[in-house]
Design a protein around this motif. Structure first.
Motif, PDB file in Angstrom:
ATOM      1  N   SER A   1      17.746  -4.195  14.820  1.00 62.48           N
ATOM      2  CA  SER A   1      16.000  -3.446  14.829  1.00 62.48           C
ATOM      3  C   SER A   1      16.078  -1.200  15.022  1.00 62.48           C
ATOM      4  O   SER A   1      15.240  -1.428  14.744  1.00 62.48           O
ATOM      5  N   GLN A   2      17.747  -1.201  15.483  1.00 63.61           N
ATOM      6  CA  GLN A   2      17.445   0.185  15.545  1.00 63.61           C
ATOM      7  C   GLN A   2      17.429   0.582  13.633  1.00 63.61           C
ATOM      8  O   GLN A   2      16.168   1.716  13.403  1.00 63.61           O
TER       9      GLN A   2
ATOM     10  N   ALA B   1      15.741  -1.228  11.140  1.00 62.78           N
ATOM     11  CA  ALA B   1      14.244  -1.559  10.951  1.00 62.78           C
ATOM     12  C   ALA B   1      13.366  -0.751  11.391  1.00 62.78           C
ATOM     13  O   ALA B   1      13.256   0.058  10.271  1.00 62.78           O
ATOM     14  N   SER B   2      13.703   0.226  12.712  1.00 66.22           N
ATOM     15  CA  SER B   2      12.732   1.226  12.718  1.00 66.22           C
ATOM     16  C   SER B   2      13.566   2.465  11.928  1.00 66.22           C
ATOM     17  O   SER B   2      12.836   3.493  12.079  1.00 66.22           O
ATOM     18  N   ASP B   3      14.390   2.744  10.842  1.00 71.94           N
ATOM     19  CA  ASP B   3      15.395   3.733  10.663  1.00 71.94           C
ATOM     20  C   ASP B   3      15.514   3.958   8.997  1.00 71.94           C
ATOM     21  O   ASP B   3      17.506   3.647   9.482  1.00 71.94           O
ATOM     22  N   GLU B   4      14.632   3.290   8.815  1.00 74.31           N
ATOM     23  CA  GLU B   4      15.827   1.961   7.332  1.00 74.31           C
ATOM     24  C   GLU B   4      16.885   3.288   6.767  1.00 74.31           C
ATOM     25  O   GLU B   4      17.925   2.726   5.822  1.00 74.31           O
TER      26      GLU B   4
ATOM     27  N   ASN C   1      19.069   5.044   8.226  1.00 72.84           N
ATOM     28  CA  ASN C   1      20.512   5.983   8.577  1.00 72.84           C
ATOM     29  C   ASN C   1      21.955   5.056   7.891  1.00 72.84           C
ATOM     30  O   ASN C   1      21.959   4.139   8.383  1.00 72.84           O
TER      31      ASN C   1
END
Length: 284
Positions: A207-208, A210-213, A215
């Motif tokens: 999930s993390q 997906a919101s910060d690809e 990273n």
């Protein structure tokens, strides 16, 4: 060449060797040092016996040393090859022969190399030696590999060696008549893996990411988590998506994780082989 499949026949053991053909076929090779052609073929006969790995016993008879036995068999030409099965001579060849002619004779009476490899692979699976079994199964010709029972054996090996996506792909194409208890057991293993492989930690990291690809730190951590639960194919794909663009991503940490996963999968894993090639293509 010393081997359990190869014996020197003489006056003392020839009766015992021929009686042995009641359980395992015996190939008697009549030769003599004075016959260059027959002597030259001895190493090839020994190699043939090794290749057949116990499907027959090779008995070498030196006719110069054992003239009495050669006389009893009525040997007229060297070399002479006689195949015994169930205590009876069932086939033979006389005079100089190419090794291919001998192989052709044996193929009429013995299981093929592919059948022997299959039997050996099934034995290895029963001994929990899945990596060695998988290596043998992948050498079989395509028409054999497409058989239901061989697909099941292969899927068993893939599950045992952590190649879950390959196992899933194979199990998706098992003919109805092979969907027995063995098949159901393999599906259950796959299902257990799927449940264990989707932990809350993994879901949170996914999930993390997906919101910060972009990273790399989260991606590296997720790849390590994937690898922990045998989702190594996904771990490699994720790591590769970063290091293909930047080999030094995360100060080289991602490349190290990538190499660790490759190393853990070993030399024979098909996915690891593919990624090794891709890595070498950008390294050299």
């Amino acid at each position: 060449m010393h081997s359990e499949f190869i014996v020197e026949m003489n006056q003392h053991n020839f009766q015992q060797i021929l009686e042995g053909s009641m359980t395992t076929p015996v190939v008697v090779y009549f030769w003599a040092p004075m016959s260059q052609e027959s002597a030259d073929l001895v190493p090839q006969m020994q190699q043939l016996a090794q290749n057949y790995a116990g499907a027959f016993t090779l008995a070498l008879l030196n006719c110069e040393q054992e003239q009495q036995i050669a006389g009893q068999f009525g040997i007229q030409a060297l070399p002479t090859i006689a195949l015994f099965n169930q205590g009876q001579a069932v086939d033979g060849l006389g005079g100089p022969q190419p090794i291919q002619a001998i192989e052709a004779m044996l193929q009429k009476h013995l299981p093929s190399q592919d059948e022997l490899n299959l039997q050996q692979a099934l034995t290895l699976i029963s001994e929990q030696k899945h990596t060695e079994a998988l290596a043998l199964l992948t050498t079989l010709p395509e028409e054999l590999q497409n058989k239901g029972e061989i697909k099941l054996a292969k899927a068993d090996c893939l599950l045992a060696t952590g190649q879950f996506s390959d196992a899933e792909a194979l199990l998706a194409h098992i003919p109805l008549e092979y969907q027995d208890n063995y098949y159901k057991g393999l599906l259950a293993k796959l299902e257990l893996h799927a449940q264990a492989a989707n932990s809350p930690e993994i879901q949170a990291l996914e999930s993390q990411l997906a919101s910060d690809e972009s990273n790399a730190k989260i991606a590296n951590e997720l790849a390590l988590q994937y690898h922990e639960v045998n989702r190594s194919d996904e771990a490699l794909a994720l790591l590769w998506s970063f290091i293909a663009k930047d080999l030094g991503a995360l100060d080289g940490e991602m490349k190290k994780t990538f190499m660790d996963v490759l190393s853990a999968l070993g030399q024979e894993n098909s996915t690891a082989k593919q990624y090794r090639r891709q890595l070498y293509s950008i390294l050299y």
